[in-house]
Motif scaffolding. Structure first.
Motif, PDB file in Angstrom:
ATOM      1  N   VAL A   1       8.588   1.797   2.630  1.00  0.00           N
ATOM      2  CA  VAL A   1       7.533   0.877   2.199  1.00  0.00           C
ATOM      3  C   VAL A   1       6.791   0.372   3.422  1.00  0.00           C
ATOM      4  O   VAL A   1       7.361   0.266   4.515  1.00  0.00           O
ATOM      5  N   ALA A   2       5.517   0.059   3.232  1.00  0.00           N
ATOM      6  CA  ALA A   2       4.720  -0.485   4.331  1.00  0.00           C
ATOM      7  C   ALA A   2       3.633  -1.392   3.799  1.00  0.00           C
ATOM      8  O   ALA A   2       2.949  -1.065   2.820  1.00  0.00           O
ATOM      9  N   ALA A   3       3.503  -2.553   4.418  1.00  0.00           N
ATOM     10  CA  ALA A   3       2.429  -3.505   4.119  1.00  0.00           C
ATOM     11  C   ALA A   3       2.165  -4.272   5.409  1.00  0.00           C
ATOM     12  O   ALA A   3       2.965  -5.122   5.804  1.00  0.00           O
ATOM     13  N   GLU A   4       1.094  -3.923   6.091  1.00  0.00           N
ATOM     14  CA  GLU A   4       0.818  -4.478   7.406  1.00  0.00           C
ATOM     15  C   GLU A   4       0.773  -6.008   7.380  1.00  0.00           C
ATOM     16  O   GLU A   4       0.084  -6.602   6.561  1.00  0.00           O
TER      17      GLU A   4
ATOM     18  N   GLY B   1      12.630  -7.046   7.187  1.00  0.00           N
ATOM     19  CA  GLY B   1      11.715  -7.108   8.330  1.00  0.00           C
ATOM     20  C   GLY B   1      10.270  -7.249   7.895  1.00  0.00           C
ATOM     21  O   GLY B   1       9.974  -7.646   6.760  1.00  0.00           O
ATOM     22  N   ARG B   2       9.376  -6.907   8.807  1.00  0.00           N
ATOM     23  CA  ARG B   2       7.947  -7.041   8.534  1.00  0.00           C
ATOM     24  C   ARG B   2       7.289  -5.662   8.626  1.00  0.00           C
ATOM     25  O   ARG B   2       7.815  -4.741   9.225  1.00  0.00           O
ATOM     26  N   ASP B   3       6.150  -5.562   8.039  1.00  0.00           N
ATOM     27  CA  ASP B   3       5.228  -4.417   8.183  1.00  0.00           C
ATOM     28  C   ASP B   3       5.706  -3.132   7.487  1.00  0.00           C
ATOM     29  O   ASP B   3       4.979  -2.565   6.685  1.00  0.00           O
TER      30      ASP B   3
ATOM     31  N   PRO C   1       0.798  -1.232   0.000  1.00  0.00           N
ATOM     32  CA  PRO C   1       0.000   0.000   0.000  1.00  0.00           C
ATOM     33  C   PRO C   1       0.827   1.276   0.000  1.00  0.00           C
ATOM     34  O   PRO C   1       0.418   2.284  -0.568  1.00  0.00           O
ATOM     35  N   VAL C   2       1.976   1.233   0.645  1.00  0.00           N
ATOM     36  CA  VAL C   2       2.774   2.465   0.746  1.00  0.00           C
ATOM     37  C   VAL C   2       4.154   2.232   0.157  1.00  0.00           C
ATOM     38  O   VAL C   2       4.849   1.290   0.531  1.00  0.00           O
ATOM     39  N   GLN C   3       4.527   3.068  -0.796  1.00  0.00           N
ATOM     40  CA  GLN C   3       5.896   3.060  -1.317  1.00  0.00           C
ATOM     41  C   GLN C   3       6.233   4.499  -1.699  1.00  0.00           C
ATOM     42  O   GLN C   3       5.679   5.056  -2.645  1.00  0.00           O
TER      43      GLN C   3
END
Lengths: 430, 174
Positions: A381-384, A401-403, A368-370
């Motif tokens: 970047v972010a992807a829950e 990592g994650r999220d 969703p976020v880049q």
């Protein structure tokens, strides 16, 4: 065996010894508190039991002391205004409906005297009014300020069945900020009635966004005449695009619309807004205990004077640090079913935050976020819930990592692996 | 822009959040619900900081009690969650977990205000006057609520060997 008080103490302590503070509580509380402030400004919950209402015309005060006494107020001291002030038939009908409303739903505080029609006039939706009546008792309704309820007031809207009393609000002796001063009328909610409270008010009919996601509104002065202004607006049946504010226009100066909550939350339920917050590696060293609760750089993205839902869209919040040691703050903002916007701010040392990047969020996308940060500071970047990997050219994949992660500026591809789903690979934003 | 709440609010949260969380835990009987409740209340404190900064703890306590009672009214319409399902038991000693379960179960048999009176009096060691302030009632009402609550707890604990033996050990070690 008899159990002593001290035994009970020891048992209760033993039963709670394991309870320690949740990690990140302070940050969560500050963020939540800040959201509440924004929400209080954005949407007024008009529930009689909890509203500390403000006088509509002038300030209500007990003479001399705050003890119970006669309420001296222009709200009761002035004759009815509006072009239906002399229409005895309509005024009688309004008072009847008012009394019936409180017979059916009696106020705990009781009413005394007669209802006073503060304003009555014609609108394109039909005749409307604003009515107030003193309460028999003046309980303290605001703790710990000690404000006392002195009256109850409500707009009266036109319906096919005649005048209808809208949500009543309690009126206190405290003063005025933040109470309903307007109502959306008609089946299409396309008539905006604004009472004249003696202060200049500005109005904007439509909410638009600039290309980079900032709020783009045009405000114009509201011209009051004989106690009120009646404005034709686009239909506001399920969503409110209009904004009203005292001057200077700001969140704090929002003029509340009495039925905004009914329009935005027709089933009476506010929508939950899941919050995802992340702190990126290296953030603590740069942030220390610096505060993030009020960041003026976000103001241009908030809708001053507007009332909205969040439409269940998540609120994403990321704290981090850039390779060159700046504080990084990301937040998403979404109103109603409009596109969610994401804004990244950067601040050097103790300096103010400035906008470094912004864009739109597609919550259904794998990533969703880049956002690429300026000055070669990387790609945020972010992807829950997803595992994140990146690579540079045809090199090997690196764990990010994650999220959420801040990838190196020369990363060319990012791989997103959701907790329950297949991995997607995409090229990084130019 | 500088936050007007400043370090004072942060200090308050850091210093008092664990104690308030323990109160919330005994009021709700559920660790996660207690955390949610505490966060809601602290957010409320944050919003009203300017008004409550001189007595934030009293305000927070009162809000906790009110919200816990309201939560209970709402929750009565929903199925109960099992404490064991929600709590972080894996790291705890079995006896502690069992004791905790017995205490929570006993507290949950009390009406919300009795429960609050007992928790504030005997966990927080508040004076009767302070509990009265938190419950927004008279000191006489606190005394009777706490006394009734305590009597019911004693009855409930009397049926629990674990609790009684803990009380015994606790007393003999003093």
């Amino acid at each position: 065996m008899t159990m002593h008080d001290s035994d009970v103490r020891a048992i209760l302590h033993r039963a709670t010894d394991h309870v320690t503070g949740p990690p990140g509580l302070l940050d969560e509380v500050r963020r939540g508190g800040r959201r509440r402030i924004m929400r209080r400004r954005a949407v007024l919950a008009v529930a009689l039991a909890v509203v500390v209402a403000a006088p509509v015309v002038g300030a209500l005060q007990f003479p001399g002391t705050r003890d119970r006494g006669e309420v001296a107020s222009p709200i009761f001291g002035q004759p009815t205004r509006g072009d239906l002030a002399g229409d005895k038939g309509y005024l009688r009908q309004v008072r009847e409906r008012w009394l019936r409303r409180f017979e059916e739903n009696a106020l705990d505080e009781g009413l005394r005297g007669e209802p006073h029609v503060v304003w009555a006039g014609r609108t394109p939706a039909g005749p409307a009014a604003y009515v107030a009546q003193r309460t028999a008792n003046n309980p303290v309704v605001s703790d710990p300020q000690g404000d006392r309820m002195v009256a109850v007031a409500a707009f009266v809207e036109p319906t096919a069945d005649g005048p209808r009393v809208m949500a009543p609000e309690s009126v206190t002796d405290a003063g005025t900020h933040g109470n309903s001063q307007a109502a959306l009328l008609g089946p299409d909610r396309n008539v905006l009635l604004v009472l004249d409270a003696g202060a200049p008010v500005e109005f904007s009919p439509e909410l638009r966004y600039t290309a980079d996601g900032r709020i783009d509104r045009t405000f114009q002065p509201v011209a009051f005449r004989d106690g009120a202004a009646v404005l034709q607006v686009p239909p506001q049946r399920t969503k409110i695009t209009v904004a009203l504010a005292r001057t200077p226009v700001s969140m704090a100066n929002q003029v509340h619309i009495t039925n905004a909550t009914d329009i935005l939350f027709p089933d009476g339920e506010d929508l939950p807004q899941p919050t995802f917050s992340h702190t990126l590696a290296g953030a603590e060293e740069v942030w220390g205990d610096k505060d993030v609760s009020e960041v003026p750089a976000f103001d241009a993205y908030y809708d001053a004077g507007g009332a909205h839902t969040h439409d269940r869209s998540p609120l994403l919040y990321i704290k981090g640090a850039t390779p060159d040691g700046r504080r990084l703050l990301l937040q998403t903002i979404q109103y109603d079913d409009d596109p969610a916007r994401v804004i990244v701010l950067l601040a050097r040392d103790n300096g103010p935050f400035t906008v470094a990047a912004s864009g739109l969020v597609d919550w259904k996308a794998p990533l969703p976020v880049q956002l690429r940060l300026p000055d070669e500071q990387g790609i945020l970047v972010a992807a829950e819930g997803a595992a994140l990997n990146y690579r540079i050219g045809a090199g090997k994949w690196h764990d990010a990592g994650r999220d959420a992660a801040l990838l190196p500026d020369n990363a060319t591809e990012v791989r997103v692996t959701p907790a329950n789903g297949n991995a997607s690979t995409m090229t990084t934003a130019p | 822009m500088r936050d007007s709440r400043g370090a004072e609010f942060d200090d308050f949260v850091r210093a008092r959040s664990v104690a308030l969380l323990r109160v919330a835990y005994l009021l709700t009987g559920d660790r996660h619900a207690a955390e949610d409740l505490l966060q809601e209340v602290l957010e409320q404190v944050y919003v009203r900081w300017r008004q409550v900064r001189t007595t934030p703890e009293g305000y927070a306590r009162r809000a906790l009690v009110n919200r816990a009672a309201n939560r209970w009214r709402r929750r009565a319409r929903r199925p109960e969650q099992t404490l064991g399902d929600m709590d972080r038991v894996e790291q705890d000693h079995a006896d502690d977990v069992a004791l905790r379960g017995a205490v929570i179960a006993a507290l949950l048999t009390l009406p919300p205000r009795q429960r609050a009176a007992v928790v504030l009096r005997y966990l927080e060691d508040l004076s009767v006057a302070d509990v009265a302030a938190a419950l927004a009632c008279s000191e006489g009402a606190v005394k009777s609520q706490a006394s009734r609550g305590l009597a019911r707890l004693r009855e409930a604990f009397a049926g629990s060997d674990l609790v009684m033996s803990f009380a015994n050990i606790s007393r003999s070690s003093r």
